[in-house]
Design a protein around this motif. Structure first.
Motif, PDB file in Angstrom:
ATOM      1  N   UNK A   1       0.828  -1.203   0.000  1.00 22.22           N
ATOM      2  CA  UNK A   1       0.000   0.000   0.000  1.00 22.22           C
ATOM      3  C   UNK A   1       0.865   1.258   0.000  1.00 22.22           C
ATOM      4  N   UNK A   2       1.902   1.279   0.822  1.00 25.24           N
ATOM      5  CA  UNK A   2       2.762   2.450   0.918  1.00 25.24           C
ATOM      6  C   UNK A   2       3.581   2.661  -0.357  1.00 25.24           C
ATOM      7  N   UNK A   3       3.991   1.592  -1.015  1.00 28.68           N
ATOM      8  CA  UNK A   3       4.699   1.714  -2.292  1.00 28.68           C
ATOM      9  C   UNK A   3       3.795   2.340  -3.356  1.00 28.68           C
ATOM     10  N   UNK A   4       2.552   1.895  -3.407  1.00 28.08           N
ATOM     11  CA  UNK A   4       1.591   2.445  -4.371  1.00 28.08           C
ATOM     12  C   UNK A   4       1.394   3.947  -4.139  1.00 28.08           C
ATOM     13  N   UNK A   5       1.389   4.356  -2.874  1.00 26.75           N
ATOM     14  CA  UNK A   5       1.169   5.763  -2.532  1.00 26.75           C
ATOM     15  C   UNK A   5       2.432   6.619  -2.620  1.00 26.75           C
ATOM     16  N   UNK A   6       3.563   6.015  -2.962  1.00 30.76           N
ATOM     17  CA  UNK A   6       4.780   6.775  -3.204  1.00 30.76           C
ATOM     18  C   UNK A   6       5.656   7.050  -1.990  1.00 30.76           C
ATOM     19  N   UNK A   7       5.545   6.259  -0.953  1.00 30.65           N
ATOM     20  CA  UNK A   7       6.401   6.428   0.232  1.00 30.65           C
ATOM     21  C   UNK A   7       7.785   5.857  -0.018  1.00 30.65           C
TER      22      UNK A   7
ATOM     23  N   UNK B   1       3.937   2.627  10.863  1.00 32.92           N
ATOM     24  CA  UNK B   1       5.058   2.883   9.960  1.00 32.92           C
ATOM     25  C   UNK B   1       5.593   4.300  10.137  1.00 32.92           C
ATOM     26  N   UNK B   2       6.819   4.490   9.644  1.00 31.39           N
ATOM     27  CA  UNK B   2       7.440   5.803   9.479  1.00 31.39           C
ATOM     28  C   UNK B   2       8.054   5.794   8.091  1.00 31.39           C
ATOM     29  N   UNK B   3       8.013   6.928   7.405  1.00 32.62           N
ATOM     30  CA  UNK B   3       8.587   6.981   6.071  1.00 32.62           C
ATOM     31  C   UNK B   3       8.630   8.398   5.546  1.00 32.62           C
ATOM     32  N   UNK B   4       9.085   8.522   4.312  1.00 32.78           N
ATOM     33  CA  UNK B   4       9.162   9.817   3.648  1.00 32.78           C
ATOM     34  C   UNK B   4       8.167   9.865   2.494  1.00 32.78           C
ATOM     35  N   UNK B   5       7.445  10.978   2.401  1.00 35.16           N
ATOM     36  CA  UNK B   5       6.578  11.224   1.256  1.00 35.16           C
ATOM     37  C   UNK B   5       6.788  12.670   0.835  1.00 35.16           C
ATOM     38  N   UNK B   6       7.150  12.854  -0.424  1.00 31.53           N
ATOM     39  CA  UNK B   6       7.459  14.182  -0.962  1.00 31.53           C
ATOM     40  C   UNK B   6       8.545  14.866  -0.140  1.00 31.53           C
ATOM     41  N   UNK B   7       9.507  14.085   0.354  1.00 35.78           N
ATOM     42  CA  UNK B   7      10.624  14.628   1.108  1.00 35.78           C
ATOM     43  C   UNK B   7      10.336  14.960   2.557  1.00 35.78           C
ATOM     44  N   UNK B   8       9.122  14.698   3.023  1.00 33.62           N
ATOM     45  CA  UNK B   8       8.765  15.001   4.414  1.00 33.62           C
ATOM     46  C   UNK B   8       8.533  13.712   5.185  1.00 33.62           C
TER      47      UNK B   8
END
Length: 87
Positions: free
Chosen positions: A32-38, A60-67
Motif C-alpha cells: 500500500x505504501x509503495x503504491x502511494x509513493x512512500x 510505519x514511518x517513512x518519507x513522502x514528498x521529502x517530508x
C-alpha cells in the motif's frame, strides 16, 4: 469458579494473544505504501487501537514528498481493502 468461566477466560486470552501475533501485516502495508509513493519506510509494529474494525494494524514511518510522516496502515480480511491513517 465454574469450569465454563475458566474455559471462556482461556478463549478470550488466546484470541487477544492471536490478535497480537497476526494483527501486524507488513507485507500488505509495504504494498500500500509503495503504491502511494512512500520512500524509506520502516515499520513500528502492531498498533492496538488505531484501526477499529480492520483486522491488521501496522505502524510505519517513512518519507513522502521529502517530508517525514508516520501513521498506521489498516487492512482487513478478504473483501475489505486497506487505508492509511496518519498520526
Amino acid at each position: 469458579m465454574k469450569l465454563e468461566h475458566i474455559v471462556f477466560g482461556v478463549i478470550i486470552i488466546l484470541f487477544i494473544g492471536l490478535k497480537f501475533l497476526i494483527g501486524n501485516n507488513p507485507t500488505e502495508a509495504k504494498k500500500v505504501l509503495d503504491i502511494e509513493g512512500y520512500e524509506k519506510v520502516s515499520f513500528t509494529g502492531y498498533k492496538l487501537f488505531a484501526c477499529g474494525n480492520y483486522f491488521h494494524s501496522t505502524g510505519f514511518k517513512g518519507l513522502k514528498n521529502g517530508k517525514e510522516v508516520s501513521g498506521t496502515v489498516c487492512s482487513g480480511l478478504l473483501f475489505k481493502g486497506s487505508l492509511i491513517k496518519y498520526n
